[in-house]
Enzyme design. Structure first.
Site, PDB file in Angstrom:
ATOM      1  N   ARG A 102       6.082  13.604  10.385  1.00  0.00           N
ATOM      2  CA  ARG A 102       4.633  13.622  10.300  1.00  0.00           C
ATOM      3  C   ARG A 102       4.107  14.841  11.063  1.00  0.00           C
ATOM      4  O   ARG A 102       4.639  15.210  12.122  1.00  0.00           O
ATOM      5  CB  ARG A 102       4.126  12.341  10.961  1.00  0.00           C
ATOM      6  CG  ARG A 102       2.637  12.136  10.944  1.00  0.00           C
ATOM      7  CD  ARG A 102       2.130  11.843   9.583  1.00  0.00           C
ATOM      8  NE  ARG A 102       0.798  11.269   9.588  1.00  0.00           N
ATOM      9  CZ  ARG A 102       0.039  11.208   8.506  1.00  0.00           C
ATOM     10  NH1 ARG A 102       0.477  11.682   7.341  1.00  0.00           N
ATOM     11  NH2 ARG A 102      -1.150  10.666   8.550  1.00  0.00           N
ATOM     12  N   THR A 374      -0.499  12.724  -2.040  1.00  0.00           N
ATOM     13  CA  THR A 374       0.794  12.438  -1.427  1.00  0.00           C
ATOM     14  C   THR A 374       1.789  12.279  -2.549  1.00  0.00           C
ATOM     15  O   THR A 374       1.409  12.181  -3.704  1.00  0.00           O
ATOM     16  CB  THR A 374       0.639  11.146  -0.600  1.00  0.00           C
ATOM     17  OG1 THR A 374      -0.386  11.355   0.338  1.00  0.00           O
ATOM     18  CG2 THR A 374       1.904  10.698   0.074  1.00  0.00           C
ATOM     19  N   THR A 392       3.471  14.405   2.121  1.00  0.00           N
ATOM     20  CA  THR A 392       2.067  14.640   1.786  1.00  0.00           C
ATOM     21  C   THR A 392       1.470  15.880   2.423  1.00  0.00           C
ATOM     22  O   THR A 392       1.958  16.369   3.448  1.00  0.00           O
ATOM     23  CB  THR A 392       1.214  13.418   2.230  1.00  0.00           C
ATOM     24  OG1 THR A 392      -0.096  13.535   1.689  1.00  0.00           O
ATOM     25  CG2 THR A 392       1.114  13.295   3.739  1.00  0.00           C
ATOM     26  N   ASN A 394      -1.878  15.365   2.569  1.00  0.00           N
ATOM     27  CA  ASN A 394      -3.047  14.501   2.655  1.00  0.00           C
ATOM     28  C   ASN A 394      -3.886  14.616   1.389  1.00  0.00           C
ATOM     29  O   ASN A 394      -3.529  14.061   0.371  1.00  0.00           O
ATOM     30  CB  ASN A 394      -3.881  14.734   3.918  1.00  0.00           C
ATOM     31  CG  ASN A 394      -4.891  13.609   4.118  1.00  0.00           C
ATOM     32  OD1 ASN A 394      -4.670  12.522   3.619  1.00  0.00           O
ATOM     33  ND2 ASN A 394      -5.974  13.858   4.817  1.00  0.00           N
ATOM     34  N   ASP A 416      -6.652  12.251   9.145  1.00  0.00           N
ATOM     35  CA  ASP A 416      -6.079  10.906   9.295  1.00  0.00           C
ATOM     36  C   ASP A 416      -6.216  10.375  10.719  1.00  0.00           C
ATOM     37  O   ASP A 416      -5.962   9.201  10.979  1.00  0.00           O
ATOM     38  CB  ASP A 416      -4.600  10.889   8.880  1.00  0.00           C
ATOM     39  CG  ASP A 416      -4.427  10.637   7.382  1.00  0.00           C
ATOM     40  OD1 ASP A 416      -5.442  10.366   6.711  1.00  0.00           O
ATOM     41  OD2 ASP A 416      -3.288  10.710   6.886  1.00  0.00           O
ATOM     42  N   SER A 445      -0.522   7.072   9.753  1.00  0.00           N
ATOM     43  CA  SER A 445      -0.339   7.247   8.311  1.00  0.00           C
ATOM     44  C   SER A 445      -0.247   5.894   7.625  1.00  0.00           C
ATOM     45  O   SER A 445       0.018   4.882   8.267  1.00  0.00           O
ATOM     46  CB  SER A 445       0.961   8.010   8.074  1.00  0.00           C
ATOM     47  OG  SER A 445       1.267   8.054   6.703  1.00  0.00           O
ATOM     48  N   GLY A 466      -1.364   7.481  -2.318  1.00  0.00           N
ATOM     49  CA  GLY A 466      -2.604   6.723  -2.533  1.00  0.00           C
ATOM     50  C   GLY A 466      -3.401   6.448  -1.275  1.00  0.00           C
ATOM     51  O   GLY A 466      -4.265   5.571  -1.287  1.00  0.00           O
ATOM     52  N   GLY A 467      -3.120   7.159  -0.174  1.00  0.00           N
ATOM     53  CA  GLY A 467      -3.911   6.962   1.046  1.00  0.00           C
ATOM     54  C   GLY A 467      -3.869   5.505   1.488  1.00  0.00           C
ATOM     55  O   GLY A 467      -2.802   4.885   1.553  1.00  0.00           O
TER      56      GLY A 467
HETATM   57  O1  DON Z   1      -0.563   9.608   5.554  1.00  0.00           O
HETATM   58  C1  DON Z   1      -1.434   9.040   4.907  1.00  0.00           C
HETATM   59  O2  DON Z   1      -1.624   7.846   4.934  1.00  0.00           O
HETATM   60  C2  DON Z   1      -2.308   9.870   3.978  1.00  0.00           C
HETATM   61  N1  DON Z   1      -2.420  11.207   4.480  1.00  0.00           N
HETATM   62  C3  DON Z   1      -1.723   9.826   2.606  1.00  0.00           C
HETATM   63  C4  DON Z   1      -2.519  10.590   1.594  1.00  0.00           C
HETATM   64  C5  DON Z   1      -2.266  10.172   0.205  1.00  0.00           C
HETATM   65  O3  DON Z   1      -1.528   9.263  -0.071  1.00  0.00           O
HETATM   66  C6  DON Z   1      -3.022  10.881  -0.847  1.00  0.00           C
HETATM   67  N2  DON Z   1      -2.589  10.437  -2.147  1.00  0.00           N
HETATM   68  N3  DON Z   1      -3.174  10.231  -3.102  1.00  0.00           N
END
Ligand code: DON
Length: 561
Positions: A102, A374, A392, A394, A416, A445, A466-467
């Site tokens: 990370r 991501t 990712t 982000n 984040d 994350s 997918g955040g």
């Molecule tokens: O680490 C995380 O949770 C976010 N930065 C992930 C970002 C993400 O999945 C974007 N995707 N669509």
């Protein structure tokens, strides 16, 4: 002997070349059954590179490294050198490991760096441009992963170098992404880059990235030093100076990936091996599964209002705990054992009322205890090793900043962090002190690369981007299989629902059953239809047969044999 060997080697070389994917003519393959090995990733050329590495004697970890390097070239939205990620691996000899690469907050970062003079968050600063970037971790992670592979980095990186140097045909989604963000690429960059050209990008156009190829060559030659010191680190620091960012050569030189003990727990007889902190994903997944384990989901049925409601309420409580307690374990003390304790989880969901939402304002974090782009890839090899990686930048194309002369995009991962207690990030997630910014700290994350064992052997290798929706997508992928007995393809393609405590709404994909939507609304849930999220990559091994699925939602593609 020689006369016999030569034609054989030639034949092998030709067969192997014939199996390589043509970078100018390729298409996605969404499903396959394989006997020996398989890869599922966000791009056909990256999956192809991984399969090729296994054909040439690499194991699943080698393949996962090669796939990530190829994605850094062919999938600039999320594949990266300038971002970070997590690897979860289960080796054939029974070892389980995770590698945390990370990003970290730069040395000159500080707690309130994204607040204006009135103390309000300035979202554009944590999301766009130089100041949004954390110190990249990916290259250190790939080098650390090599301890579990066997091929030299120069071999694993070779497909990526060729793709960057000779170019490849871009997909429709990529052309769309590059055109959509053209103005930002121009506004936020200090030097010309490969992503901006005079005319709009079209499907099938060739993207050549010479600067990126040169960076990859430096890594091939010098390993981590080819990125974290010397020319590449100098180029990063110079880019920062030109654009008003704060990452220095010292930050680059100080970056280290960390090997962490995986989070391991049981769910209905299956062993789940997943990512610990600084991912909130593993803990969230364990909490959500723990809160539905004793509930008769299968009796109520897949996507029945009763099953969905119970899962939403489990999600609500898990996200409330996330906001309060979770952060980088190297900086804050997190009561992980208490948060994941079976009895705690049963009590946590005990106030759940069937047919009625628990308003989020009434759901505080448990305790107190003392104390959007991501990408995911899944790989299994012929030896029984399984690897699950989520990585990712982000947001889509990260901060949109391309390091001048080095050709790679920098992340916007600083968003984040909780830039201010209670202020939502890009994904609407809120946090507190535990996830406040501090120099050298990793931002929390949701990425949840996961491996499920059945009778001690890899059964599912899965994950998704997918955040904030990552954890709830994974929750559904595991429940759909383990509880509802769904086949792998239907599982990945099933419409998803999502709730994260705050905001109050339940998001559904448009294919979600209308009758269940209506039933939830009748119970009092505010339901919103969102555009598709997540891109689950699933490999499942049933009775020795490998099934690989790529999500319909993107260019995702499988490869193997
Ligand atoms: O680490 C995380 O949770 C976010 N930065 C992930 C970002 C993400 O999945 C974007 N995707 N669509």
């Amino acid at each position: 002997m020689r006369s016999f060997l030569f034609p054989l080697l030639l034949l092998l070389a030709l067969t192997s070349a014939a199996q390589q994917v043509d970078p100018y003519h390729y298409s996605s393959r969404k499903y396959m059954e394989a006997k020996r090995f398989a890869v599922s990733s966000a791009h056909p050329l990256a999956s192809g590179a991984g399969a090729q590495i296994m054909r040439e004697g690499g194991n699943a970890v080698d393949a996962a490294i090669a796939v990530q390097l190829a994605l850094a070239v062919v999938y600039p939205q999320a594949g990266n050198l300038g971002g970070g990620g997590f690897m979860v691996a289960r080796m054939a000899d029974g070892r389980s490991v995770t590698i945390d690469y990370r990003e970290k907050a730069p040395g000159r970062s500080h707690r309130d760096m994204y607040l204006d003079s009135a103390g309000n968050p300035v979202t554009a600063r944590s999301l766009e441009g130089h100041l949004a970037a954390g110190v990249p971790g990916t290259v250190a992670g790939l080098v650390a992963s090599q301890a579990y592979g066997r091929l030299p980095l120069s071999k694993l990186i070779a497909p990526a170098i060729v793709l960057a140097e000779k170019g490849f045909a871009i997909t429709e989604q990529e052309a769309h992404g590059l055109n959509r963000l053209r103005d930002m690429f121009i506004r936020l960059n200090t030097q010309p880059n490969a992503f901006v050209k005079d005319t709009p990008w079209k499907t099938g156009d060739t993207l050549i990235q010479q600067d990126l190829a040169n960076t990859l060559r430096r890594i091939a030659k010098k390993g981590g030093k080819g990125f974290y010191s010397g020319e590449t680190a100098r180029l990063v620091a110079a880019e920062m100076r030109r654009g008003g960012g704060i990452i220095t050569e010292t930050d680059m030189a100080a970056y280290k990936a960390v090997v962490r003990q995986p989070l391991e727990f049981m769910f209905r007889g299956y062993t789940v091996i997943t990512m610990p902190l600084p991912s909130s994903g593993g803990i969230g997944l364990q909490q959500m599964l723990g809160m539905v384990e004793d509930f008769p989901l299968e009796k109520t049925g897949f996507h029945s209002p009763e099953a969905v409601q119970r899962m939403i309420e489990a999600e609500r409580r898990a996200y409330a705990d996330r906001a309060e307690y979770l952060g980088d374990p190297d900086f804050v003390k997190v009561p992980v054992a208490q948060l994941t304790d079976k009895k705690y989880l049963q009590e946590r969901i005990a106030d759940y009322v069937a047919g009625k939402p628990s308003p989020s304002k009434s759901i505080k974090a448990g305790g107190p205890f003392e104390s959007t782009e991501t990408t995911h890839l899944s790989v299994v090899d012929a030896e029984g090793n399984a690897v699950s990686v989520t990585t990712t930048l982000n947001g889509s194309y990260g901060s949109k900043v391309v390091v001048g002369g080095a050709g790679f995009l920098l992340n916007n991962e600083m968003d984040d962090f909780s830039v201010k207690p209670g202020a939502p990030n890009l994904y609407g997630l809120i946090g507190t002190e535990a996830n406040a910014i501090a120099p050298g700290k990793r931002m929390l994350s949701c990425m949840t690369p996961t491996i499920v064992l059945k009778n001690g052997k890899p059964y599912m290798v899965t994950g998704t981007p997918g955040g904030s929706t990552i954890i709830t997508s994974l929750f559904q992928t595991l429940v759909n299989d383990i509880v509802f007995g769904m086949d792998a393809k239907s599982n990945v393609n099933a419409p998803k629902f999502h709730h994260q405590w705050w905001p109050e709404d339940v998001r559904i994909e448009k294919e979600f059953p209308a009758a269940t939507k209506a039933a939830l609304e009748k119970m009092g849930y505010p339901v919103k239809v969102g555009s598709p999220w997540s891109r689950t990559e699933l490999i499942r091994i049933v009775d020795g047969k490998i099934e690989a699925v790529g999500d319909w939602r993107g260019d995702d593609s499988v490869a193997g044999e």
